[in-house]
Design a protein around this motif. Structure first.
Motif, PDB file in Angstrom:
ATOM      1  N   MET A  99       0.332   6.649   1.133  1.00 19.94           N
ATOM      2  CA  MET A  99      -0.165   5.347   1.573  1.00 19.94           C
ATOM      3  C   MET A  99      -1.577   5.166   1.040  1.00 19.94           C
ATOM      4  O   MET A  99      -2.449   5.998   1.276  1.00 19.94           O
ATOM      5  CB  MET A  99      -0.160   5.281   3.102  1.00 19.94           C
ATOM      6  N   ASP A 100      -1.774   4.072   0.316  1.00 23.49           N
ATOM      7  CA  ASP A 100      -3.085   3.756  -0.234  1.00 23.49           C
ATOM      8  C   ASP A 100      -3.872   2.985   0.823  1.00 23.49           C
ATOM      9  O   ASP A 100      -3.831   1.769   0.894  1.00 23.49           O
ATOM     10  CB  ASP A 100      -2.936   2.923  -1.510  1.00 23.49           C
ATOM     11  N   ASN A 101      -4.578   3.727   1.661  1.00 25.76           N
ATOM     12  CA  ASN A 101      -5.337   3.099   2.744  1.00 25.76           C
ATOM     13  C   ASN A 101      -6.845   3.083   2.455  1.00 25.76           C
ATOM     14  O   ASN A 101      -7.647   3.081   3.373  1.00 25.76           O
ATOM     15  CB  ASN A 101      -5.030   3.788   4.074  1.00 25.76           C
ATOM     16  N   ARG A 102      -7.204   3.021   1.187  1.00 33.87           N
ATOM     17  CA  ARG A 102      -8.625   3.028   0.830  1.00 33.87           C
ATOM     18  C   ARG A 102      -9.356   1.815   1.379  1.00 33.87           C
ATOM     19  O   ARG A 102     -10.515   1.918   1.787  1.00 33.87           O
ATOM     20  CB  ARG A 102      -8.792   3.124  -0.683  1.00 33.87           C
ATOM     21  N   ILE A 145      -8.847   0.247   4.185  1.00 30.56           N
ATOM     22  CA  ILE A 145      -9.138   0.506   5.596  1.00 30.56           C
ATOM     23  C   ILE A 145     -10.245   1.537   5.723  1.00 30.56           C
ATOM     24  O   ILE A 145     -11.140   1.401   6.567  1.00 30.56           O
ATOM     25  CB  ILE A 145      -7.861   0.961   6.336  1.00 30.56           C
ATOM     26  N   GLU A 146     -10.224   2.578   4.861  1.00 33.45           N
ATOM     27  CA  GLU A 146     -11.281   3.590   4.893  1.00 33.45           C
ATOM     28  C   GLU A 146     -12.648   2.963   4.644  1.00 33.45           C
ATOM     29  O   GLU A 146     -13.625   3.296   5.313  1.00 33.45           O
ATOM     30  CB  GLU A 146     -11.015   4.678   3.854  1.00 33.45           C
ATOM     31  N   TYR A 158      -3.668  11.521   0.246  1.00 30.33           N
ATOM     32  CA  TYR A 158      -3.016  10.288   0.668  1.00 30.33           C
ATOM     33  C   TYR A 158      -1.513  10.474   0.913  1.00 30.33           C
ATOM     34  O   TYR A 158      -0.835   9.545   1.336  1.00 30.33           O
ATOM     35  CB  TYR A 158      -3.239   9.181  -0.369  1.00 30.33           C
ATOM     36  N   VAL A 202      -9.275  -3.414  12.583  1.00 26.46           N
ATOM     37  CA  VAL A 202      -9.502  -2.111  11.957  1.00 26.46           C
ATOM     38  C   VAL A 202      -9.854  -1.069  13.010  1.00 26.46           C
ATOM     39  O   VAL A 202      -9.365   0.055  12.975  1.00 26.46           O
ATOM     40  CB  VAL A 202     -10.593  -2.194  10.861  1.00 26.46           C
ATOM     41  N   ILE A 256      -6.804   0.115  14.740  1.00 28.65           N
ATOM     42  CA  ILE A 256      -5.995   1.019  13.922  1.00 28.65           C
ATOM     43  C   ILE A 256      -6.518   2.425  14.050  1.00 28.65           C
ATOM     44  O   ILE A 256      -5.778   3.385  14.143  1.00 28.65           O
ATOM     45  CB  ILE A 256      -5.994   0.576  12.436  1.00 28.65           C
ATOM     46  N   HIS A 257      -7.851   2.565  14.046  1.00 27.55           N
ATOM     47  CA  HIS A 257      -8.489   3.884  14.115  1.00 27.55           C
ATOM     48  C   HIS A 257      -8.395   4.372  15.521  1.00 27.55           C
ATOM     49  O   HIS A 257      -8.097   5.294  15.998  1.00 27.55           O
ATOM     50  CB  HIS A 257      -9.930   3.777  13.648  1.00 27.55           C
ATOM     51  N   ASP A 262       0.813  -1.220   0.000  1.00 19.39           N
ATOM     52  CA  ASP A 262       0.000   0.000   0.000  1.00 19.39           C
ATOM     53  C   ASP A 262       0.845   1.268   0.000  1.00 19.39           C
ATOM     54  O   ASP A 262       0.310   2.372  -0.037  1.00 19.39           O
ATOM     55  CB  ASP A 262      -0.924   0.021   1.225  1.00 19.39           C
TER      56      ASP A 262
END
Length: 152
Positions: free
Chosen positions: A123-126, A128-129, A70, A148, A151-152, A25
């Motif tokens: 960082m491609d965190n799509r 997780i989003e 990002y 998840v 992480i948040h 990512d």
């Protein structure tokens, strides 16, 4: 490790080098010079050069399906530190709160006679989003939701 070179078609790249590498990512963007798709240095003023560096970064991000939101860090290589206020002003047109972390390094010279060069890390965190936006976890494993949420 699986690595992928990111090479937008309208971006002039150096031989034996990738404009960016995607590894998982993470997207590592090489420092972008203020050169256009023909390999020519743009105007000699700092604001035009900052604009071109960031447009080059934008091409890399778009090729990856991302945008400036990002980007987590940038490094700015600057020949004249007195240009920093103008650099800040121009970067503010591309980056918004929360701004990426930034390092500014004064250098005596850059390739092609450029005044500035900018590199970045995104960082491609799509994924997780998307997972964070799910209100109902009934279709996923509880352990994934717990991870998840931690992480948040």
């Amino acid at each position: 490790m699986i690595q992928e070179s990111i090479q937008p078609k309208n971006l002039c790249a150096c031989k034996h080098s990738s404009p960016a590498i995607k590894n998982g990512d993470a997207i590592y963007m090489a420092a972008q010079l203020p050169i256009n798709q023909d390999g020519c240095l743009v105007a000699s003023d700092i604001q035009s050069q900052v604009d071109q560096c960031l447009r080059n970064m934008e091409m890399i991000l778009k090729e990856s399906g991302l945008d400036f939101s990002y980007v987590l860090t940038t490094k700015v290589y600057l020949v004249h530190m007195e240009d920093l206020a103008l650099v800040d002003e121009k970067m503010g047109e591309y980056f918004h709160h929360p701004y990426p972390a930034r390092t500014v390094i004064g250098v005596s010279e850059l390739p092609c006679g450029a005044l500035i060069q900018i590199e970045g890390f995104a960082m491609d965190n799509r994924a997780i989003e998307i997972m964070m936006s799910e209100e109902d976890c009934s279709d996923c494993s509880k352990s994934v939701c717990e991870i998840v949420q931690n992480i948040h």
